[in-house]
Design a protein around this motif. Structure first.
Motif, PDB file in Angstrom:
ATOM      1  N   MET A   1       0.827  -1.206   0.000  1.00 14.02           N
ATOM      2  CA  MET A   1       0.000   0.000   0.000  1.00 14.02           C
ATOM      3  C   MET A   1       0.867   1.265   0.000  1.00 14.02           C
ATOM      4  SD  MET A   1      -3.028  -1.082   2.657  1.00 14.02           S
ATOM      5  CE  MET A   1      -3.874   0.507   2.506  1.00 14.02           C
ATOM      6  N   TYR A   2       1.964   1.270   0.784  1.00 12.87           N
ATOM      7  CA  TYR A   2       2.868   2.409   0.780  1.00 12.87           C
ATOM      8  C   TYR A   2       3.519   2.584  -0.597  1.00 12.87           C
ATOM      9  CZ  TYR A   2       2.712   3.110   5.866  1.00 12.87           C
ATOM     10  OH  TYR A   2       2.311   3.398   7.149  1.00 12.87           O
ATOM     11  N   ALA A   3       3.863   1.450  -1.220  1.00 11.69           N
ATOM     12  CA  ALA A   3       4.503   1.517  -2.536  1.00 11.69           C
ATOM     13  C   ALA A   3       3.556   2.086  -3.581  1.00 11.69           C
ATOM     14  CB  ALA A   3       4.980   0.125  -2.946  1.00 11.69           C
ATOM     15  N   GLU A   4       2.285   1.668  -3.520  1.00  7.18           N
ATOM     16  CA  GLU A   4       1.307   2.202  -4.469  1.00  7.18           C
ATOM     17  C   GLU A   4       1.138   3.709  -4.304  1.00  7.18           C
ATOM     18  OE1 GLU A   4      -2.298   0.070  -3.942  1.00  7.18           O
ATOM     19  OE2 GLU A   4      -1.505  -1.819  -4.740  1.00  7.18           O
ATOM     20  N   ALA A   5       1.252   4.186  -3.063  1.00  5.75           N
ATOM     21  CA  ALA A   5       1.137   5.630  -2.806  1.00  5.75           C
ATOM     22  C   ALA A   5       2.475   6.345  -2.966  1.00  5.75           C
ATOM     23  CB  ALA A   5       0.597   5.856  -1.399  1.00  5.75           C
ATOM     24  N   LYS A   6       3.527   5.581  -3.390  1.00  3.70           N
ATOM     25  CA  LYS A   6       4.868   6.119  -3.602  1.00  3.70           C
ATOM     26  C   LYS A   6       5.440   6.763  -2.333  1.00  3.70           C
ATOM     27  CE  LYS A   6       3.986   6.971  -8.514  1.00  3.70           C
ATOM     28  NZ  LYS A   6       4.561   5.675  -8.896  1.00  3.70           N
ATOM     29  N   ARG A   7       5.133   6.161  -1.202  1.00  7.78           N
ATOM     30  CA  ARG A   7       5.678   6.635   0.079  1.00  7.78           C
ATOM     31  C   ARG A   7       6.832   5.707   0.440  1.00  7.78           C
ATOM     32  NH1 ARG A   7       0.257   7.929   3.617  1.00  7.78           N
ATOM     33  NH2 ARG A   7       1.839   8.292   5.239  1.00  7.78           N
ATOM     34  N   TRP A   8       7.971   5.925  -0.223  1.00  5.96           N
ATOM     35  CA  TRP A   8       9.089   4.992  -0.168  1.00  5.96           C
ATOM     36  C   TRP A   8       9.755   4.959   1.211  1.00  5.96           C
ATOM     37  CZ3 TRP A   8       8.079   2.149  -3.966  1.00  5.96           C
ATOM     38  CH2 TRP A   8       7.588   2.687  -5.167  1.00  5.96           C
TER      39      TRP A   8
END
Length: 583
Positions: free
Chosen positions: A505-512
């Motif tokens: 979910m973090y990756a989809e939101a680009k919150r690396w």
């Protein structure tokens, strides 16, 4: 005296003996064996009435032997009212007539009246026998009346039956069913003589409370073990999940009956070893042991869990060919088996062909429709069940709420959830809350789902938080997802699935940064990837299990060689791009 303090619902004035209003006719000569034969042949109420009338006419009702037989026949037909009527006809009943009346009350589910009959027997100065007390102890067991049972035990000693094996064995069973194992063991230890039945009853007492160590000590001390004792021990180990000990006993049994085989099959099924359960069933048939209805229902359930449709069809055919009664137990098992194996049409065919349907049959049909995505049909089946005046239980509502989840029927689900308590007085359990949280989460009502979780009167489990997390993934709500993961990491700290879902979910939101932090947390906590999933395939009446990168199957080397060859040919033919995996 504790008997005098008991409040019995029955009116025992009918047992008091008064002089008859009319002078009875003199007894007519009759063949005693003819009267007894007529009584024993009674199989309907009409025949029983005819014999009663004949006995009253000939004054045979004053013979204690005949009345003993008549009262026993009335009790066998569950007509305790006729037994009482017959009892009032005899002026001087002896102990055998009283024993028949007391036993009749117990067998017909009137234990309090049995104790009242015993009181009248004592008032009539009739001394009891050992058979009197065996029935009285059963009456106390039915009432769970510890104090009355202790009073009966006092009467047993007073009348000289303290060393009677059968009576003392009944006391052991009475105390054990009331969870008074120390009292049971005291009676057992003080018995001057013990038969195999007494030993088995004491072993069963320990098994009943899960004390298998004490049961095993007694079992090893027994000089002569009967099949019932072996079966009791196997069943006890099965309930505790000790399959190895159950297997060891089963393999060392000198002889086995149908109960032995069924108990072992059920042992495997209870502990989710369904393949082994089917193997024992196959071995049982090879040895010429004919299964009964209980065995068949257990085996069908094992087929359902394994998805062994072909074997399930074969067992269904065996049931039809061997004249088994397609009762509610086998019927509900078949409905469930076909539904879980994907043959919903066959499942419904069995359901509609059943003449008698109980709640289990309805639940199996509703669940089958629900899991196959036929939500509206499942709800319609539930409505039909309500029209048939079959009261649902908690299992029914799990299927109903699941149907609402599959169809996205939020308001319908809310209405059914409220109906549980308002219409049927069924308190929601964790499974029902899980269905509702799943329903609300998939519909995007994540705040409502979180509020429902926090309103629960008990702690939510991992399934409930997992359902909320799934809804957060679907609707990309990172804030509530983090709340779910925080709860799940406490409940299941070694489950990597929740962390992986949050990372995605973090990756989809680009919150690396959060991706890196979560992975670092997993590494710090030592959370590893869980066990791979597995699948089954049924071939030639055998079920084979496979998992990713698994080499435990006997044919795994051949399978991997075949896959390697197929992959090589695909690359040579340039039919597919590079797949990027190693065999």
């Amino acid at each position: 005296m504790i008997f005098k303090r008991m409040k019995c619902t029955a009116n025992f004035n009918c047992f008091s003996k008064q002089k008859p209003l009319l002078q009875r006719p003199k007894p007519l000569p009759q063949d005693p064996s003819s009267i007894v034969e007529k009584i024993k042949k009674c199989s309907t109420l009409t025949e029983l009435e005819r014999v009663c009338a004949s006995m009253i006419k000939t004054n045979a009702t004053q013979d204690s032997f005949f009345m003993n037989q008549l009262i026993t026949a009335c009790s066998t037909l569950s007509r305790i009212d006729y037994a009482v009527l017959a009892f009032t006809q005899i002026e001087s009943p002896n102990v055998f007539v009283y024993n028949a009346m007391i036993k009749g009350f117990v067998c017909c589910g009137h234990p309090c009246q049995a104790l009242g009959c015993y009181i009248n027997m004592l008032r009539g100065m009739v001394l009891p026998t050992s058979y009197t007390f065996s029935s009285l102890i059963k009456a106390c067991t039915s009432l769970s009346a510890l104090g009355v049972g202790e009073a009966v035990q006092g009467h047993i000693w007073k009348n000289g039956f303290g060393s009677h094996v059968f009576v003392q064995t009944s006391l052991i069973d009475f105390y054990s069913k009331l969870r008074r194992i120390s009292e049971s063991r005291k009676v057992f230890d003080e018995m001057p003589e013990r038969d195999a039945f007494a030993w088995t009853t004491m072993v069963s007492s320990h098994v009943r409370v899960g004390d298998m160590s004490s049961a095993r000590i007694l079992f090893d001390e027994m000089e002569e073990r009967n099949i019932t004792t072996w079966n009791t021990m196997i069943d006890g180990y099965a309930r505790l999940g000790n399959v190895e000990s159950a297997e060891l006993l089963f393999n060392h049994m000198p002889t086995r009956d149908i109960i032995s085989w069924t108990t072992m099959i059920d042992c495997y099924s209870q502990n989710k070893k369904f393949g082994e359960a089917l193997a024992v069933f196959s071995d049982m048939r090879m040895k010429g042991i004919s299964p009964d209805e209980v065995t068949m229902a257990t085996v069908i359930s094992a087929c359902a869990h394994l998805g062994a449709l072909d074997l399930g069809k074969e067992i269904h055919l065996y049931i039809l060919q061997n004249g088994f009664d397609l009762d509610v137990y086998i019927g509900s098992a078949l409905i469930d088996m076909y539904a879980k194996c994907g043959a919903l049409d066959r499942s419904l065919l069995v359901f509609f062909k059943l003449q008698d349907k109980n709640l289990f049959c309805w639940n199996s049909a509703i669940e089958g429709l629900a899991v196959h995505g036929f939500a509206k049909e499942a709800l319609a089946m539930f409505s039909k069940m309500e029209r048939e005046k079959i009261n649902p239980n908690g299992v029914t509502f799990v299927s109903v709420l699941s149907s609402c989840t599959h169809a996205g029927l939020v308001e319908e689900g809310r209405r059914r959830f409220s109906s549980m308590t308002q219409d049927y007085s069924i308190l929601p359990e964790v499974e029902h809350y899980g269905c509702m949280v799943d329903l609300l989460s998939k519909a995007g009502l994540l705040e409502d789902a979180l509020e429902l979780i926090r309103s629960m009167k008990f702690e939510p489990n991992a399934v409930i938080w997992g359902a909320l997390l799934g809804g957060c993934k679907l609707h990309r709500n990172l804030e509530i997802a983090k709340v779910s993961v925080n709860e799940l990491t406490v409940l299941e700290p070694n489950n990597s699935g929740y962390y992986t879902l949050l990372v995605n979910m973090y990756a989809e939101a680009k919150r690396w940064r959060q991706v890196a932090d979560t992975r670092a947390t997993m590494k710090e906590l030592g959370v590893e990837k869980g066990c791979p999933g597995s699948s089954w395939i049924e071939m030639e009446r055998k079920v084979h299990q496979f998992a990713a990168s698994d080499k435990s199957h006997p044919a795994s080397s051949e399978i991997y060689l075949l896959l390697a060859e197929l992959y090589r040919q695909l690359k040579l033919d340039a039919c597919v791009p590079e797949l990027g995996f190693e065999l």
